[in-house]
Enzyme design. Sequence first.
Site: not given
Ligand code: GDP
Length: 428
Positions: A12, A40
């Site tokens: 995440d 994701h």
């Molecule tokens: P992954 O499994 O590593 O892709 O992570 P997730 O998708 O579960 O979690 C990342 C969350 O953070 C998602 O809701 C993204 O839209 C959000 N996100 C990613 N980068 C950023 C950022 O730089 N700022 C903010 N506020 N949210 C982000």
Amino acid sequence: MVKAIVGANWGDEGKGKITDMLAQDSDIVIRFQGGANAGHTIINDYGKFALHTLPSGVFNDNTTSIIGNGVALNIPVLFNEMKEIEAQGVPAPKLLVSDRAQIVMPYHVLFDQYEEERLGGKSFGSTKSGIAPFYSDKYAKIGFQVSELFDEEYLKEKIANVCEQKNILLEHLYHKPKIDEEELFQTLMEYRDMVAPYVCDVSLYLHNAIKEGKDILLEGQLGSLKDPDHGIYPMVTSSSTLAAYGAIGAGIPPYEIKQVITVVKAYSSAVGAGAFVSEIFGEEADELRRRGGDGGEFGATTGRPRRMGWFDIPASKYGCRMQGTTDVAFTVLDVLGYLDEIPVCVGYEIDGEVTTEFPTTRTLEKAKPVLEVLPGWKCDIRGITNYDDLPENCKNYIEFVEERLGYPITLISNGPGRNEIIYRGFKK
Ligand code: GDP
């Protein structure tokens, strides 16, 4: 050139966003491990998506999306996801599925549930997607490869052999209904018809793509600390989350992976059980959870509230080291803008001694966080595209983390959108 995008932490970290962003310049994006147990979240011009199985390159017309041999392939989940994104206006992705990928069987999902029930309070916090039973069977050599779906006689014989063992467990250990062999065969025939148009000798395809100089992205799931060898065993996932495994799970030579972009989140979050040294609780945690990510820190697959914590230097430094990091993408930094002061876990105190190295699980359980407090920047940094335009305290936070990690932060993500990114010496 081959790049890997992987996580340094518990997952995440925002890998999906970074992959979606870099996929715009990539010919191929490949998932190389894991299954539909994690997701994701991606926000782009088409809308907001939670992908569990499809590679994050599916939103790009020019990108070929590949399910590598290392993935736990849940065929109906894959096709539902394809339907969902197409229903939201995304053009049908160019998809290839490795003929050597193995299939998550309906009984893997059931065994996962039954085992969690049996373990009761001692469970591992599985997402019940069948991933642990799947990988157990793969290494016990009773898994089903995509290629095997095309040999009906062989398949029937194999089903009979496997069911003999599974049905004993179902009847005597779990006291649940037995598997019907004929029904399972019919299900596999449906799977075959769904997957047939996409099946490919992926390692050969990639061999040729590398020769032609194509840009290839390996997309990891979860993070270093969930790796079965190097993570917080046994509170880990069942396939390797490390960039090195990208070579195996995609079928390419290890020396072809030239860039390892490790995604590191500006604070910590984790799902499932296990030691989490910098964890915070109560109102402090609730506020960070509410403000975190995009719309709160809740599991993309399960909706479970994530456990929250301050940035953890020993865990992240170790996570970067195990990945073989060339670039750090530092994400969700914008979320911390509300804090007057930002605590950072700079070391672990274990039996009276302070260390910055990440220990094995039993020792980790004894670790207490050593915190250092940095001043906050108290403003919204979304919309900033130049590093120099960031507030001084924000740059200090980044540089403090970078120095302690020992790896260069070349990308800074300051919002969930594809273009909310600050380049800081990142080589495309
Ligand atoms: P992954 O499994 O590593 O892709 O992570 P997730 O998708 O579960 O979690 C990342 C969350 O953070 C998602 O809701 C993204 O839209 C959000 N996100 C990613 N980068 C950023 C950022 O730089 N700022 C903010 N506020 N949210 C982000």
